[in-house]
Every structure is written in C-alpha cells, then in structure tokens.
Design a protein around this motif. Structure first.
Motif, short mmCIF file in Angstrom:
data_model
loop_
_atom_site.label_atom_id
_atom_site.label_comp_id
_atom_site.label_asym_id
_atom_site.label_seq_id
_atom_site.Cartn_x
_atom_site.Cartn_y
_atom_site.Cartn_z
N LEU A 33 0.84 -1.21 0.00
CA LEU A 33 0.00 0.00 0.00
C LEU A 33 0.88 1.25 0.00
O LEU A 33 0.63 2.21 -0.73
CB LEU A 33 -0.94 0.01 1.20
CG LEU A 33 -2.16 -0.89 1.09
CD1 LEU A 33 -2.98 -0.86 2.37
CD2 LEU A 33 -3.03 -0.46 -0.09
N ILE A 71 3.48 10.45 12.63
CA ILE A 71 3.47 10.79 11.20
C ILE A 71 2.03 10.87 10.69
O ILE A 71 1.67 11.78 9.94
CB ILE A 71 4.28 9.77 10.38
CG1 ILE A 71 5.74 9.82 10.83
CG2 ILE A 71 4.20 10.09 8.90
CD1 ILE A 71 6.62 8.84 10.10
N PHE A 130 6.21 5.90 5.08
CA PHE A 130 6.90 5.78 6.36
C PHE A 130 6.02 5.10 7.40
O PHE A 130 6.46 4.22 8.12
CB PHE A 130 7.34 7.16 6.88
CG PHE A 130 8.55 7.69 6.18
CD1 PHE A 130 9.61 6.85 5.89
CD2 PHE A 130 8.63 9.03 5.82
CE1 PHE A 130 10.74 7.33 5.24
CE2 PHE A 130 9.75 9.51 5.18
CZ PHE A 130 10.81 8.67 4.88
N VAL A 131 4.75 5.52 7.45
CA VAL A 131 3.83 4.90 8.40
C VAL A 131 3.74 3.41 8.12
O VAL A 131 3.82 2.57 9.03
CB VAL A 131 2.43 5.56 8.33
CG1 VAL A 131 1.44 4.78 9.17
CG2 VAL A 131 2.51 7.00 8.81
N CYS A 132 3.61 3.06 6.83
CA CYS A 132 3.54 1.65 6.46
C CYS A 132 4.80 0.91 6.89
O CYS A 132 4.74 -0.24 7.34
CB CYS A 132 3.34 1.50 4.96
SG CYS A 132 1.73 2.07 4.43
N PHE A 170 0.82 15.77 -3.02
CA PHE A 170 0.40 14.37 -2.94
C PHE A 170 1.63 13.48 -2.76
O PHE A 170 1.61 12.52 -1.99
CB PHE A 170 -0.34 13.92 -4.21
CG PHE A 170 -1.63 14.63 -4.45
CD1 PHE A 170 -2.35 15.19 -3.39
CD2 PHE A 170 -2.16 14.73 -5.73
CE1 PHE A 170 -3.54 15.84 -3.62
CE2 PHE A 170 -3.35 15.38 -5.96
CZ PHE A 170 -4.04 15.95 -4.91
N SER A 203 4.56 14.26 -1.43
CA SER A 203 5.10 14.40 -0.07
C SER A 203 4.26 13.58 0.91
O SER A 203 4.80 12.87 1.76
CB SER A 203 5.10 15.86 0.40
OG SER A 203 5.38 16.72 -0.64
N LEU A 204 2.93 13.67 0.77
CA LEU A 204 2.06 12.94 1.68
C LEU A 204 2.23 11.43 1.47
O LEU A 204 2.23 10.66 2.43
CB LEU A 204 0.60 13.34 1.48
CG LEU A 204 0.25 14.78 1.84
CD1 LEU A 204 -1.24 15.02 1.72
CD2 LEU A 204 0.73 15.16 3.24
N LEU A 211 -4.86 5.78 5.69
CA LEU A 211 -3.81 5.94 6.71
C LEU A 211 -4.36 5.61 8.09
O LEU A 211 -3.73 4.89 8.88
CB LEU A 211 -3.29 7.37 6.66
CG LEU A 211 -1.99 7.64 7.37
CD1 LEU A 211 -0.91 6.77 6.79
CD2 LEU A 211 -1.62 9.10 7.27
N LEU A 234 5.23 10.16 3.30
CA LEU A 234 4.94 10.00 4.73
C LEU A 234 4.07 8.77 4.97
O LEU A 234 4.24 8.04 5.94
CB LEU A 234 4.25 11.26 5.28
CG LEU A 234 5.14 12.50 5.27
CD1 LEU A 234 4.37 13.72 5.71
CD2 LEU A 234 6.33 12.28 6.20
N PHE A 235 3.13 8.56 4.05
CA PHE A 235 2.26 7.38 4.10
C PHE A 235 3.12 6.12 4.09
O PHE A 235 2.93 5.20 4.89
CB PHE A 235 1.34 7.42 2.87
CG PHE A 235 0.24 6.41 2.85
CD1 PHE A 235 -1.05 6.78 3.16
CD2 PHE A 235 0.48 5.08 2.50
CE1 PHE A 235 -2.08 5.86 3.12
CE2 PHE A 235 -0.54 4.16 2.48
CZ PHE A 235 -1.82 4.55 2.79
N GLN A 276 4.40 5.80 14.10
CA GLN A 276 3.22 5.72 13.23
C GLN A 276 2.21 6.80 13.58
O GLN A 276 1.69 7.50 12.72
CB GLN A 276 2.53 4.37 13.39
CG GLN A 276 3.21 3.25 12.67
CD GLN A 276 2.45 1.95 12.87
OE1 GLN A 276 1.29 1.86 12.52
NE2 GLN A 276 3.10 0.98 13.44
N ILE A 318 -4.63 1.89 8.41
CA ILE A 318 -3.34 1.20 8.61
C ILE A 318 -2.83 1.42 10.03
O ILE A 318 -2.40 0.48 10.71
CB ILE A 318 -2.31 1.69 7.56
CG1 ILE A 318 -2.67 1.10 6.21
CG2 ILE A 318 -0.90 1.29 7.97
CD1 ILE A 318 -1.78 1.55 5.09
#
Lengths: 433, 412
Positions: free
Chosen positions: A28, B35, A319-321, A310, A312-313, B298, A316-317, B32, B301
C-alpha cells in the motif's frame, strides 16, 4: 547459501497470515508513492526529446508602459499578429511558426458525413517539421509569404476517418469556412502530453482537429480562440484593427540549428524590438524571454503544486507503512526465535542467521513490489477517472516498475533492520530450555 | 481515596517501566501515530479548503439550469432571426422559467474582462467580468436584484462580435459596487457614472446580489457586471433555466425542438451547469478525493498497527495479568492499566506528531505557497488519533480483562 535461501523461502510462507499482512502494508505504501511519483515523472517528461533544447518559445514585452502584462514585471506569454508575421517572415532560425486556435464549420460534400464545428490551428508550415509531427499521408505546406493565403489543410487522423472514412485523402477537396480547401496532409496519432506548444486550454488538452495556413485566419476573419489579452483601450470595430493592435493571441516558436545559435537568436530578437521601438512600439524596456521546451514547461508550472503535495504525503504514508511493517516483521521474527536459537546451537553462525533474515526481508520486498504495482494500476485507473485529461499518458513504464521494486526492497530491508538486529542479539541459552 | 493512593492505583510508574522494556514496539507505534497525525492535520486542512472552494455558489440557479450552443453553417443562416425565434420558442415552454442568449456564464471558463473605474484616469481600476444579456437575463440566471431596476426591452442593443461599444446602462454586483464606490448603501450608487476601460462612460442602473465571474479561482471572482446587449455571432450560447425537477426532460426536449426547427445549424455542447461546475472544479474535486482516500487508508493502517501491537503485548503478558489478578487487582484495574498505557503512548505520539505537522506545514508553505495550518486542525487531528486509538485497542483490552486469575498458576 542454497540452504539459507531455502530456509528464508520456507519461513516466508510459514506464517502466511502475518506474511500477507506485511506484504499488504508495504505494498500500500509503495502504491501510494508509485502513483504520485508516476504523475510527476510522466507530466514532466520531455515531449520532444531529440531537440527540446533547440526549440524555443518567444516572448516579447509589447505591454502597457505603465503596467506589466504579468506582475511583477513579466512580458505576455503570447505575441501579437504583427510580431508573429514579422518574426516568421524574417527567417532568422532554422524553423519558425506562429499559431493560434480558431474554429469554424466544416461541411463535407459527402452526404454521409455530417457537418461539424471544427477546432483549427492556424499556423505556418514549419510547425510540422519543427515539432516532429508524424504524417500518415502527404505533408504540411511551405511557410507562405505574409500576404499569400493558400486554401490547403492538414487533417488529424480522426477527422480524416470522419470525413473520408480513413482513406488517403491527399488532393481531395473539403469545403469549410465557406471556402474549398485542398487536403495536403493527414496526421498520424499525435497527442503530445503536455501539449507544450499551446497550453492555454490546459497542459493536457486535446490537439485541434484541423490545421490551416496562418494567413487564412486574417483572410477569412476567423474568430480568436484561446486567450486574447489587450491593453490598449480603443481598437476600433474592424478585424484589421485587431490585427494591427498590441493584443496578444499567438504562440510563437522557433527552432535553432545548434545550441550555440541560441544567443544569436536572442541578439536578433533584441534588434527586432529595437527596430520596432523606432516605429513607436514597445514602450517598455527590452524584456524578451526565450525558453526552450523544458524551461517553458517549468515556467508554466505544468506539474501543479497539488501533485507535489500528494507525493510528499505519499512518502509520509510509506513511512507509516514501514513502521507498521517493522512491528509486524518483529512479531514474525520473534516467533522464530526458538528456531534460530536451535540453529545457532547446532553450529550456524550469526552471519548465516543474518543472511537468512535479509533474504526473508528481500522476498517480502519483492512481493511488496508486485502487489504495489498491482495496486498502482488500480490507483492510476482512479487517477484517470479523477483527471480525465491525464488518461492519455498514464502508464507504468520500465522506469516506474524499477522504481516500485527498488523502493519496495529498500523499504522492506529498512523495516526489517530493527527486528534483525534484535534477533541476532538473542541469547541462545535462554531459548533452549 | 486520597490522591497518593489514587495515583498509585493508576500505576503510572509500572507503565513507564514496561514501556522502557519494550522500546522497539513502543517506538514503532509512536512513530506511526506521529506521522499519521501530521498527514491527517495537513491533509484535512487542504481537503476542507478545497471543499469550500467547490461548494461556493455563483449566484445563478445552478441546479436547474443548462446551456447549449447553436452554430449556423449555411450562407443564408440568419443569426438575429434564429436567436429571436429560438428564444421565443424556448420561453413558451411551460416548464421553462426563462432563457437568454449570453456570451458567458459562471463556470464557463471563458469570457471578457474589463477594467471599471469611477474616474477616467484611474490608475487602479477594478477588474470585472462582463455578461451580455437581454432583459430576461436576471430571471434566466436566477439573480437577485437588491437595488435599482432591470433593463427595459428597448435598452437592449444587438452588436457584431468585433465591436467594443457598450450600451449606456449597466448592472453591477454588490462586490463590484463596493469596490468602486466604497459603500454598502446600494441606493446611493444608482445613477452614478462609471468608466469601462477608462474610455466609455456608462450609468449604474441596478445592483445584483451575487454573480460570479466565469473563471473559477480568479482573484476577483465576485466582480462582474451586466450590459444589455446581444452579440450576433455565428455560434450563440443559450442559458436556460427550468422548473425544479424537470432538467433532464427539458434538456432533451429543447435540444430536439431546436435541432428540428432549423436545419441550417447544429446544436452542440449541451450541458447542465452542475456538470460544467464539476468539470471546472475537476482538479479540486480530484484533490479532495485523493486526500480523503489518503486520510481514511492511513487511519486504517495505523488502527491495524495499534490493534496488532496491543494484541501481541497482551498475549505476551497473559501470565503477568493472571498474576496481578491473583494478587488482588480487579478487572477494572486491568482495564485501566492498559487503557492508560495506550493513552500514554498515543499522547507521546500526538505530541511529536504536532511538531511533525507544523514542520510539514512549514515545508508546504515554503515550497508550495500553501496557507498556514490553523491550530484547530491540530486539535481535530489529535482527537482523531485518540478516538482511533480507543477503537483500535478496545477489543484486545477487553480480552486482557477477561484473563482469569487461574492463569497465574498455569505453566508457560
């Protein structure tokens, strides 16, 4: 080595649910990045790679002495009829062509082909060789003398299909704009994205249906398409008044022979403006802008700031994953601590264990890349639905596919780094009781 | 219960000791959350801004209007007669409120801009869009006249497309009048002279509440004026307003009536105003959709991540929970312990997330000229994270609560 790989491979599928979850999370994040990066990458692709640095967009500052055309002190983006015809007639570059959008009724003689309103580009013949426009049949026309108007036309493949059922129509006549035109060329599919040579209707708008000689626009007093900007207050009521005015409506492009001729052309434009100043025009200081295709695209900010945001976001998305995947990988490795301790006790060294974990992470990365690409394909479908104009150029090419796999493998290695480190520090004895 | 005992029962020091022991999973969770908060705060801010842009109303009856173009193509096509007879035919239909020939309309993205001023040598004239309409224009567009009066039939002039002359009277929007005369007293502006492009004198006849310029996103969107004129161009645009609920039927009925009534022209580009609006705001609508997808997925997740980490933690601590229960902790104590632990993790995540969110916003402001993030979005995003955290942990925590004290006595 083979044994290590085999173990890694087996481990990947041992806890299938957990593996699936890790792959889903990584893919994702990858998809989000691939989709947004694809937009930036495809939108800023060079539309004329063989010679984009030699094909130049001309801007001259003929504006109001008291007010800049574009704040703070930029010249207009298009030129006047006078400057377009003068500069093209001067032939100071290899190719030169001015152009403008106009429209009018096309009325085929064939009763089976219904009349339609054709959107046309009035331009000089050198437009075609300058932009490497592909022809299916025939060719363009020669740049005519300023006052000579030939009733010839070049059709797009689509219009040729519509009017002449797709056959070779060179030499046939086509009544339009109340006159009889002769077809001299039919284009092959041609949709440069971005449509760099004229972006007034949007950087990804459709090319026009037909092409006619520039002078025909004046001859038949055709309407002014695109954007017309004027600063003088009294133009009079005649069409000629508009042609003689300081109103800008014309895109002007030239191609120089060699890169070194860029400055020669700049010098020519300066002398042209100097000469016009003597005639009482160009009251502002000389402020010409000559940009090659890619400079022009960034000048016009073809990739909108939304797209960069989009991306940049999406990063970050991702990174969270990755943090999420790191937790999951840690769980997965914890479950195999016992096995690792056993292998260590039986003589496997730390390097073996490290290698095995790295291979496991790589496999996760490859799977993440595969599913990431599948999700990206769906995502790009969604993007073409949201931005209908983008649908012509949204594809995943080799660069994007490599980007997806590279990013995915890198991501899985990064997120596995912590868990691998912990796994390698596992005291053996504790787990063997 | 005195305060000291209460705090002891809250078991904060043990929580921190536990967290310190499980550095890695805790760190992953905090990262998590922080961010995600940064993305949600900024994403939501941009999304709301786009939503506001899209939901701006232009002043015309957007949901009951449509437009089409009539293009003549034969030599003996008479433009003026065609417009006359077309409009008469359309206006006579029972479900039509009114119809008008117009050069432009809001969301059409094409039109003419002029500079208005109260004196002839003004150096800072007011830019405004022009609408050329006949006396039916106000009703056909569904505009509200707040002062003065509409044009009369004999004021309307018929003009060729190349002319730049104006009829003697104009209607202004309230914002245009405000910019020109610096007043909110519309009555006082009636009969005042203004100059168009510094050279043509016209008189203000009436004031329209709202009528946006045709270019969404234009700096002076609310500046426009109406001049009583009909331009005879080979292609004519009609704007038609119908009674509520009849739009689809009337669109096809009028299209076929016009097409069959006159075979010397084409009817093209028929579209409802709402569709045109969707098209011109396409990029904003797309951005809004993309941001919402990002925010929702997000959250999903991060929520999954929190659920997973908490479940695992509770699974690992099953024995300890059993021991605590055996030593006298009740279900409520266990519940409170894990809830509190999660609240502490979330709060740390939110705290660092706010720093991230501000950093991200500074980047967007510097690099892409976005606006500064208002505090309220940080608070909203923080609340979203707390809520998400509670939803994500409630199930595993309830599972922890159900751990029986007997577990303490069982083997590993």
């Amino acid at each position: 080595m083979n044994y290590t790989f085999e173990l890694a491979y087996k481990n990947t599928f041992k806890q299938a649910n957990l593996t699936a979850l890790i792959v889903l999370t990584i893919s994702l994040g990858i998809a989000a990045c691939v989709i947004t990066y694809a937009l930036i990458y495809l939108m800023s692709a060079d539309p004329l790679p063989t010679k984009s640095a030699r094909v130049l967009h001309v801007q001259l500052d003929n504006w109001d002495p008291n007010k800049a055309a574009i704040e703070p002190n930029l010249p207009p983006e298009q030129v006047t009829w006078q400057d377009a015809t003068n500069i093209v007639a001067a032939k100071q570059a290899k190719y030169q062509a001015a152009s403008a959008i106009t429209w009018g009724m096309v009325t085929p003689t064939d009763k089976n082909a219904a009349p339609f309103l054709g959107v046309m580009r009035a331009t000089h013949g050198e437009f075609f060789p300058m932009f490497n426009v592909p022809f299916l049949y025939g060719q363009g026309w020669q740049n005519a003398e300023p006052n000579e108007a030939k009733y010839v036309t070049v059709l797009t493949k689509e219009v040729n299909e519509r009017v002449f059922s797709g056959e070779n129509s060179i030499g046939k006549t086509l009544p339009m704009l109340g006159k009889i035109f002769t077809v001299v060329g039919v284009l092959d599919d041609w949709h440069p994205s971005p449509k760099f040579y004229d972006m007034v209707y949007g950087a990804f708008s459709k090319p026009e249906d037909l092409y006619i000689p520039f002078q025909i626009k004046a001859e038949l007093e055709l309407p002014h398409g695109g954007i017309t900007n004027c600063w003088e207050t009294n133009l009079g009521d005649s069409y000629q008044g508009f042609l003689n005015s300081e109103c800008t409506n014309f895109e002007l492009w030239v191609e120089v022979d060699e890169l070194t001729h860029f400055s020669d052309y700049e010098f020519y434009l300066n002398s042209y403006v100097q000469q016009q100043k003597q005639l009482g025009r160009f009251a502002r200081p000389i402020n010409n802008i000559l940009l090659d295709i890619n400079q022009w695209l960034s000048y016009k900010r073809v990739v909108s700031k939304d797209i960069y945001v989009f991306f940049s976001l999406a990063l970050l998305f991702l990174f969270v994953c990755l943090f999420n995947a790191a937790s999951l990988i840690s769980t997965k490795f914890t479950a195999s601590t016992h096995e690792v301790a056993l292998r260590r006790a039986l003589g496997a060294n730390q390097q073996n264990i490290f290698l095995q974990s790295m291979i496991e992470a790589m496999i996760l990365g490859v799977l993440g890349g595969v599913f990431g690409l599948i999700f990206s394909l769906f995502g790009l479908q969604g993007i073409s639905y949201l931005y209908p104009n983008f649908s012509t150029f949204l594809t995943l090419d080799l660069t994007l596919i490599s980007f997806a796999f590279g990013l995915s493998i890198l991501s899985s290695l990064i997120s596995a780094l912590g868990p691998i480190w912990f796994l390698n520090r596992t005291p053996i004895a504790k787990h063997l009781t | 219960m005195n305060l000291k005992v209460f705090i002891t029962r809250l078991s904060i020091p043990p929580i921190f000791r536990t967290l310190a022991r499980q550095k890695y999973p805790t760190l992953m969770l905090i990262s998590q959350i922080s961010i995600a908060l940064a993305v949600i705060a900024n994403g939501l801010f941009i999304a709301v801004d786009r939503f506001q842009t899209i939901s701006t109303l232009s002043g015309i009856d957007e949901s009951n209007s449509f437009f089409l173009t009539s293009s003549g193509f034969t030599d003996n096509f008479n433009i003026q007669n065609t417009i006359h007879s077309d409009l008469a035919k359309i206006r006579a239909l029972p479900d039509v409120v009114n119809a008008v020939k117009t050069n432009s309309f809001p969301y059409s993205d094409s039109g003419d801009e002029f500079a208005l001023s109260t004196n002839q040598d003004s150096l800072s004239p007011i830019p405004a869009a022009s609408y050329k309409l006949d006396e039916h224009g106000i009703e056909a567009l569904g505009l509200e006249l707040v002062a003065g009066e509409n044009f009369s039939t004999n004021e309307v002039i018929w003009q060729s497309p190349h002319t730049s002359k104006f009829a003697p009277h104009v209607l202004l929007t309230t914002r245009t009048a405000q910019a020109l005369f610096n007043t909110d007293d519309w009555q006082s502006t009636l009969g005042e002279p203004i100059y168009i492009d510094n050279n043509q004198l016209v008189i203000v006849k009436g004031i329209i509440k709202t009528l946006h310029a045709p270019w969404p996103g234009w700096k002076h969107l609310e500046h426009s004026f109406i001049t009583p004129s009909v331009v005879t161009h080979n292609s004519s645009r009609y704007l038609i307003r119908v009674k509520p609920g009849t739009l689809d039927d009337m669109m096809s009925e009028i299209e076929s009536t016009l097409a069959l009534g006159n075979k010397q022209r084409l009817i093209r580009k028929m579209k409802s105003i709402s569709d045109a609006k969707k098209e011109v705001y396409g990029a904003d609508l797309a951005a809004l959709t993309i941001l919402l997808v990002v925010i929702v997925s997000l959250s999903f997740i991060v929520g999954l991540g929190i659920t997973g980490a908490t479940s695992l933690k509770i699974l690992k601590q099953t024995k300890q929970i059993g021991i605590r229960r055996a030593l006298g902790a009740n279900k409520y104590d266990i519940f409170r312990y894990f809830l509190l632990e999660n609240l502490i993790i979330t709060s740390i995540g939110i705290f660092t997330g706010i720093v991230f969110a501000i950093a991200l916003n500074v980047f967007l402001v510097e690099q892409h000229a976005f606006q500064k993030l208002p505090l309220s979005y940080l608070i909203i995003a923080a609340l979203v994270m707390y809520l998400l955290n509670i939803i994500a942990t409630i199930k595993p925590i309830l599972k922890a609560v159900r751990v029986s004290p007997i577990t303490a006595t069982q083997g590993n």
